[in-house]
Design a protein around this motif. Structure first.
Motif, PDB file in Angstrom:
ATOM      1  N   ASN A 174       3.970  -1.574  -5.469  1.00 44.43           N
ATOM      2  CA  ASN A 174       4.178  -0.633  -4.373  1.00 44.43           C
ATOM      3  C   ASN A 174       5.327  -1.039  -3.463  1.00 44.43           C
ATOM      4  O   ASN A 174       5.752  -0.241  -2.613  1.00 44.43           O
ATOM      5  CB  ASN A 174       2.893  -0.477  -3.555  1.00 44.43           C
ATOM      6  CG  ASN A 174       1.841   0.340  -4.297  1.00 44.43           C
ATOM      7  OD1 ASN A 174       2.170   1.140  -5.178  1.00 44.43           O
ATOM      8  ND2 ASN A 174       0.578   0.137  -3.962  1.00 44.43           N
ATOM      9  N   MET A 175       5.852  -2.257  -3.643  1.00 41.06           N
ATOM     10  CA  MET A 175       7.050  -2.632  -2.888  1.00 41.06           C
ATOM     11  C   MET A 175       8.223  -1.722  -3.271  1.00 41.06           C
ATOM     12  O   MET A 175       9.190  -1.604  -2.518  1.00 41.06           O
ATOM     13  CB  MET A 175       7.417  -4.093  -3.141  1.00 41.06           C
ATOM     14  CG  MET A 175       8.034  -4.387  -4.503  1.00 41.06           C
ATOM     15  SD  MET A 175       8.685  -6.059  -4.640  1.00 41.06           S
ATOM     16  CE  MET A 175       7.193  -7.030  -4.815  1.00 41.06           C
ATOM     17  N   VAL A 176       8.147  -1.097  -4.435  1.00 40.52           N
ATOM     18  CA  VAL A 176       9.200  -0.178  -4.866  1.00 40.52           C
ATOM     19  C   VAL A 176       9.377   0.937  -3.835  1.00 40.52           C
ATOM     20  O   VAL A 176      10.500   1.300  -3.474  1.00 40.52           O
ATOM     21  CB  VAL A 176       8.875   0.406  -6.254  1.00 40.52           C
ATOM     22  CG1 VAL A 176       9.866   1.504  -6.626  1.00 40.52           C
ATOM     23  CG2 VAL A 176       8.875  -0.700  -7.306  1.00 40.52           C
ATOM     24  N   ASP A 177       8.279   1.462  -3.322  1.00 34.41           N
ATOM     25  CA  ASP A 177       8.348   2.538  -2.335  1.00 34.41           C
ATOM     26  C   ASP A 177       8.994   2.032  -1.046  1.00 34.41           C
ATOM     27  O   ASP A 177       9.811   2.734  -0.427  1.00 34.41           O
ATOM     28  CB  ASP A 177       6.948   3.074  -2.049  1.00 34.41           C
ATOM     29  CG  ASP A 177       6.271   3.597  -3.303  1.00 34.41           C
ATOM     30  OD1 ASP A 177       6.211   4.819  -3.482  1.00 34.41           O
ATOM     31  OD2 ASP A 177       5.818   2.770  -4.118  1.00 34.41           O
ATOM     32  N   TYR A 178       8.633   0.835  -0.641  1.00 34.49           N
ATOM     33  CA  TYR A 178       9.191   0.236   0.574  1.00 34.49           C
ATOM     34  C   TYR A 178      10.706   0.075   0.436  1.00 34.49           C
ATOM     35  O   TYR A 178      11.473   0.412   1.340  1.00 34.49           O
ATOM     36  CB  TYR A 178       8.512  -1.113   0.807  1.00 34.49           C
ATOM     37  CG  TYR A 178       9.062  -1.910   1.965  1.00 34.49           C
ATOM     38  CD1 TYR A 178       8.572  -1.736   3.261  1.00 34.49           C
ATOM     39  CD2 TYR A 178      10.067  -2.852   1.765  1.00 34.49           C
ATOM     40  CE1 TYR A 178       9.078  -2.473   4.322  1.00 34.49           C
ATOM     41  CE2 TYR A 178      10.580  -3.586   2.820  1.00 34.49           C
ATOM     42  CZ  TYR A 178      10.075  -3.404   4.095  1.00 34.49           C
ATOM     43  OH  TYR A 178      10.589  -4.135   5.139  1.00 34.49           O
ATOM     44  N   ALA A 187       0.853  -1.193   0.000  1.00 32.60           N
ATOM     45  CA  ALA A 187       0.000   0.000   0.000  1.00 32.60           C
ATOM     46  C   ALA A 187       0.884   1.236   0.000  1.00 32.60           C
ATOM     47  O   ALA A 187       1.647   1.459   0.937  1.00 32.60           O
ATOM     48  CB  ALA A 187      -0.910  -0.005   1.222  1.00 32.60           C
ATOM     49  N   SER A 188       0.797   2.048  -1.035  1.00 29.66           N
ATOM     50  CA  SER A 188       1.626   3.256  -1.105  1.00 29.66           C
ATOM     51  C   SER A 188       1.025   4.387  -0.282  1.00 29.66           C
ATOM     52  O   SER A 188       1.730   5.273   0.181  1.00 29.66           O
ATOM     53  CB  SER A 188       1.797   3.702  -2.560  1.00 29.66           C
ATOM     54  OG  SER A 188       0.542   3.985  -3.143  1.00 29.66           O
ATOM     55  N   SER A 189      -0.295   4.347  -0.103  1.00 29.99           N
ATOM     56  CA  SER A 189      -0.981   5.318   0.752  1.00 29.99           C
ATOM     57  C   SER A 189      -2.283   4.679   1.233  1.00 29.99           C
ATOM     58  O   SER A 189      -2.640   3.583   0.803  1.00 29.99           O
ATOM     59  CB  SER A 189      -1.264   6.627  -0.004  1.00 29.99           C
ATOM     60  OG  SER A 189      -2.094   6.393  -1.128  1.00 29.99           O
TER      61      SER A 189
END
Length: 458
Positions: A231-235, A220-222
């Motif tokens: 969304n694992m990219v953001d993590y 979850a990015s937001s």
């Protein structure tokens, strides 16, 4: 006296990267002592295997290009026919989304494409219609066909729950995916174009949707954003941003990505897989060669660890984050060779490994029983086993350990000490396994041992 590991510690170890290589090495040591249960091994053939791999690398790459062989990732399969389809896809997004969203979308695609990459069988093909990148219709089979089918379904929005954002994979889209939609996407016809394990693949994708919902910490990015693999990219990017840079690169631990894949997708595995303390371990199996008469019933000491799908996914996700987000991967050498039928088939076709006569006979009986099923072509008889059969477990463990040794020999013969294992897999062993299979079994081009695919073993 060292206390026995707790159940939680045992689970953590068996779901780790070091366990893959360490347990495979134990099986290789048994082979050196001639204590394998299902195979005989001729260690003198190891150099022959390496020479064959080197000969194909030299044939397929100019000397100046060998150090730059791309890594063995899922992205290679999209390029079949000398067409850079991923570059074309990224170009189609240019000016509309930023670089991070581009990588998120590629990770979305990679995850579903890897999950759909189980053995397709000898009869299935996927036809690519003419477009501005491919001028005439052409059919592809096996890994490349599965890759192009997944790409087409991704572009059509079959994995998205948002009609306004077709080019994404999200939990709602996966949970609402129908078997008929997947059948249509794969162009399956039970009589003319059958695909092994179609229902298994469908169930796998639906379980992926549920896994995304269970792990918002990764996906979850937001708060109100769709739950997506990408969304694992953001993590991961946050880890790189929080750590000191190295020559202007963001440094991220390979173990961090692998943990996302192992923990975040834990729920995709069928309930029949090995469990400890009611926790599924995924691609972990008991191995006869490591078991003795005194091994306790509740012991895990005889388990071998592969995580082939998880490593294949990790290798594949690493590439766009490295090339497009300036990420450098720390401890990438923890990843192992992949225990699948191309790499493993190479060892058997070149005589390094040979099935023991009793197992050969049992496998041929299995083949005959399977050949009697509707739609099974009776060509090129090979020993056949279920994925969980002890023969397959031993074969896969030996494949992991032997690939390390082949890589050492390949580096020596090419005088390229920095050639990575991922490059040796891509430029050498995987292609070598496919090539010798096509010569040895020209009708099916299949492996020397067949695995009865249910669409969930890779």
């Amino acid at each position: 006296m060292t206390p026995a590991p707790t159940t939680a510690e045992t689970i953590a170890y068996l779901r780790s990267l070091p366990a893959v290589r360490e347990r495979a090495e134990l099986v290789y040591a048994k082979a050196q002592d001639r204590q394998l249960k299902h195979f005989d091994v001729d260690f003198s053939k190891l150099s022959d295997v390496a020479k064959f791999v080197v000969s194909l690398i030299k044939r397929d790459y100019d000397a100046k290009d060998i150090p730059n062989i791309p890594p063995h990732t899922r992205l290679r399969h999209f390029d079949v026919g000398q067409k850079d389809r991923i570059q074309q896809l990224c170009e189609s997004w240019k000016g509309r989304i930023d670089n991070i969203e581009t990588v998120r979308r590629l990770v979305d695609l990679i995850v579903v494409s890897v999950l759909l990459d189980a053995g397709a069988g000898d009869r299935w093909t996927f036809e690519v219609k003419p477009d501005n990148i491919q001028k005439v219709a052409r059919s592809y089979s096996r890994s490349e066909g599965l890759a192009l089918a997944s790409l087409a379904m991704f572009k059509e929005g079959r994995f998205s729950g948002d009609i306004h954002r077709a080019h994404q994979v999200d939990a709602d889209g996966l949970c609402s995916l129908t078997l008929e939609s997947l059948r249509e996407g794969f162009q399956v016809d039970e009589q003319k174009n059958p695909l092994l394990g179609l229902e298994g693949r469908w169930e796998l994708l639906r379980r992926l949707g549920k896994a995304l919902k269970l792990h918002p910490e990764y996906f979850a990015s937001s708060e109100n954003a769709p739950l997506r693999p990408g969304n694992m990219v953001d993590y991961l990017f946050k880890e790189g941003s929080d750590r000191p840079r190295r020559k202007d690169k963001y440094v991220v631990r390979t173990e961090s990505l692998f943990k996302v894949v192992i923990d975040g997708f834990a729920e995709i595995w069928p309930p029949s897989r090995t469990t400890v303390g009611e926790v599924s371990l995924g691609d972990v199996w008991p191995c006869d060669a490591l078991k003795t008469s005194s091994t306790p019933a509740d012991s895990t000491d005889h388990f071998v660890v592969f995580h082939k799908l998880s490593q294949w996914m990790t290798y594949s996700i690493m590439e766009p984050l490295e090339t497009m987000l300036n990420i450098e991967w720390e401890h990438a050498n923890l990843l192992t060779g992949l225990p699948e039928y191309r790499n493993g088939g190479l060892l058997i076709d070149l005589g390094f490994m040979t099935l023991k006569p009793k197992e050969e006979e049992r496998g041929l009986v299995n083949y005959k029983h399977n050949a009697l099923k509707p739609g099974q072509p009776a060509v090129e008889v090979v020993p056949t086993f279920e994925p969980s059969d002890p023969v397959i477990i031993e074969w896969r463990a030996m494949t992991v350990a032997t690939l390390d040794r082949i890589a050492v020999e390949v580096r020596k013969q090419l005088n390229l000490p920095n050639l990575t294992l991922a490059q040796v897999l891509q430029g050498g062993t995987w292609n070598a396994g496919r090539e010798i299979a096509s010569v040895s079994r020209p009708n099916t081009k299949g492996p020397p041992i067949a695995i009865l695919s249910d669409g969930t073993l890779f």
